[in-house]
Scaffold this motif. Structure first.
Motif, PDB file in Angstrom:
ATOM      1  N   ARG A 282       0.582  -1.073   0.035  1.00  0.00           N
ATOM      2  CA  ARG A 282      -0.195   0.039  -0.043  1.00  0.00           C
ATOM      3  C   ARG A 282       0.894   1.300  -0.094  1.00  0.00           C
ATOM      4  N   CYS A 283       2.083   0.873  -0.631  1.00  0.00           N
ATOM      5  CA  CYS A 283       2.772   2.301  -0.799  1.00  0.00           C
ATOM      6  C   CYS A 283       2.189   3.415  -1.702  1.00  0.00           C
ATOM      7  N   PRO A 284       1.523   3.138  -2.742  1.00  0.00           N
ATOM      8  CA  PRO A 284       0.939   4.101  -3.277  1.00  0.00           C
ATOM      9  C   PRO A 284      -0.137   4.810  -2.682  1.00  0.00           C
ATOM     10  N   ALA A 285      -0.503   4.678  -1.298  1.00  0.00           N
ATOM     11  CA  ALA A 285      -1.382   5.200  -0.649  1.00  0.00           C
ATOM     12  C   ALA A 285      -0.807   6.953  -0.637  1.00  0.00           C
ATOM     13  N   CYS A 286       0.403   6.813  -0.401  1.00  0.00           N
ATOM     14  CA  CYS A 286       0.893   8.367  -0.512  1.00  0.00           C
ATOM     15  C   CYS A 286       2.046   8.492  -1.672  1.00  0.00           C
ATOM     16  N   HIS A 287       2.798   7.356  -2.103  1.00  0.00           N
ATOM     17  CA  HIS A 287       3.632   7.396  -3.126  1.00  0.00           C
ATOM     18  C   HIS A 287       2.880   7.206  -4.503  1.00  0.00           C
ATOM     19  N   THR A 288       1.766   8.151  -4.622  1.00  0.00           N
ATOM     20  CA  THR A 288       0.743   8.095  -5.937  1.00  0.00           C
ATOM     21  C   THR A 288       1.787   7.814  -7.372  1.00  0.00           C
ATOM     22  N   PRO A 289       1.336   6.797  -7.937  1.00  0.00           N
ATOM     23  CA  PRO A 289       2.206   6.465  -8.858  1.00  0.00           C
ATOM     24  C   PRO A 289       2.432   7.537 -10.058  1.00  0.00           C
ATOM     25  N   SER A 310       4.324  10.326  -5.871  1.00  0.00           N
ATOM     26  CA  SER A 310       3.940  11.357  -4.692  1.00  0.00           C
ATOM     27  C   SER A 310       2.573  11.803  -4.803  1.00  0.00           C
ATOM     28  N   ASP A 311       1.949  12.030  -3.663  1.00  0.00           N
ATOM     29  CA  ASP A 311       0.770  12.743  -3.886  1.00  0.00           C
ATOM     30  C   ASP A 311       0.774  14.037  -3.476  1.00  0.00           C
ATOM     31  N   LEU A 312       2.060  14.533  -3.127  1.00  0.00           N
ATOM     32  CA  LEU A 312       2.448  16.113  -3.164  1.00  0.00           C
ATOM     33  C   LEU A 312       1.742  16.629  -1.700  1.00  0.00           C
TER      34      LEU A 312
END
Length: 393
Positions: A282-289, A310-312
């Motif tokens: 679930r890394c993409p929860a913050c590190h949005t691809p 990143s979701d910035l």
């Protein structure tokens, strides 16, 4: 390891070519190069800005009298101009709970310069030190600047749509947008406190090189005291609006780096499996691809998809990441790091305290604690797949 997570991981690795999501549409280039297909005018601005970026300023031209480096490229030269670097800056602030941040303006500001010009040294001043009232200090690494024009072109609405400040969905992730001094949505700086590239660059010119602009006209005095007479011979602003615009154009037109070649099926398969692990954790929860830019007067930046990872947004990374604050971010809140260009970094995390990618993951805390613990529990080979994937960013 929880049964559900174990099952998900086995399925992901078994599939190998797990769904990889949208592919980036932004044109890439070797590190330090402009976007392919720019107009001749854009290329002229890029080249003129690059020359300014690499230029060493002297005290008669405005350097200092307090400064850290004499040129932008001193901190942004790895693996090419516009990249990261090994130099650090020292920042300090005072935080008063629950939400008051003092940038120590009366003591010289939150950036403490560690060099001085000859004129200032002759007056007994060689550097600045954080005052006793500072509650937080951080040594910050210079970020790579590749692809930042695309970051600037992402609409505010795209960033704000991912906010969840009260963790309404209960997933333990509560990101929120940073803001600059005027309340605009921030996206630059490790606290997301700069909204535009020109402001980001003007702030760096003043804080790192002691160069004033029309945006930041006042010199920073030693520990907040007035500058001694004669120690700063250059009239303000020391960098013209035209030169600031060229520097901004150079950074805006730096292309994201091309992906590394994957020569064999085995390599490609390992990277696909690593991306599957990345998603299972679930890394993409913050590190949005990926994110998509809006319309831009520069076609290379307009309506493009960028593999930013990143979701910035700001996230609380726990007490281990506690450092400086800003008026819009607490001491342990940090904007999600962009993984774009990750493979070119020599050290990791905003302060460079991690020597390896594995160390960096294990130093995550706060909202990333569950993902960190899940990574620590991974089988050895799954960790290798994940690190292989990250080293292709």
């Amino acid at each position: 390891m929880a049964g559900g997570f174990q099952t998900g991981l086995i399925l992901a690795l078994g599939l190998g070519a797990a769904a990889c999501g949208a592919r980036p549409s932004a044109e890439a280039a070797p590190p330090g190069e402009p976007y392919p297909g720019l107009s001749l005018q854009d290329l002229d601005w890029f080249r003129a800005g690059r020359a300014l970026f690499a230029r060493a300023f002297s005290p008669p031209e405005g350097l200092g009298p307090l400064f850290n480096q004499d040129r932008c490229s001193s901190c942004h030269d790895l693996p090419a101009i516009g990249g990261t670097g090994v130099e650090t800056e020292l920042k300090a602030t005072r935080f008063a709970p629950p939400d008051t941040c003092d940038l120590l303006e009366s003591q010289g500001g939150d950036v403490f310069q560690e060099r001085a010009t000859g004129a200032l040294r002759e007056r007994g001043i060689a550097y600045e030190v954080p005052p006793p009232q500072a509650t937080g200090k951080s040594r910050l690494m210079a970020p790579a600047l590749f692809g930042l024009g695309l970051v600037e072109a992402i609409p505010d609405a795209t960033i704000l749509a991912r906010e969840d400040p009260t963790d309404a969905d209960g997933d333990g992730i509560s990101g929120r947008a940073g803001r600059d001094a005027r309340g605009a949505v921030g996206r630059f700086g490790h606290k997301a406190d700069r909204a535009s590239l020109s402001d980001f660059i003007a702030g760096a010119l003043r804080g790192e090189m002691g160069l004033t602009t029309s945006r930041y006209l006042q010199e920073e005095g030693p520990q907040g005291a007035p500058l001694p007479p004669g120690s700063d011979p250059a009239p303000d602003p020391e960098v013209s609006d035209a030169d600031l615009s060229l520097l901004t154009d150079f950074v805006r037109l730096l292309a994201p780096p091309s992906p590394p070649p994957l020569a064999s099926f085995a390599e490609r398969d390992s990277v696909r499996k690593g991306e599957a692990v990345f998603r299972t954790l679930r890394c993409p929860a913050c590190h949005t691809p990926v994110m998509r830019t809006g319309p831009s007067p520069t076609p290379a930046l307009s309506n493009r998809t960028i593999a930013l990872y990143s979701d910035l947004l700001l996230h609380d990374m726990g007490p281990g990441s506690r450092g400086v604050c800003t008026p819009g971010a607490g001491p342990s809140e940090i904007r999600t790091a962009r993984l774009l260009g990750l493979r070119y970094r020599a050290r990791f995390l905003h302060d460079g305290r991690a020597a390896t990618l594995e160390d960096a993951i294990l130093l995550h805390g706060g909202e990333a604690e569950k993902a960190r613990d899940a990574f620590a529990a991974l089988p050895y080979q799954a960790k290798r797949y994940l690190l292989k994937f990250l080293n292709t960013r």
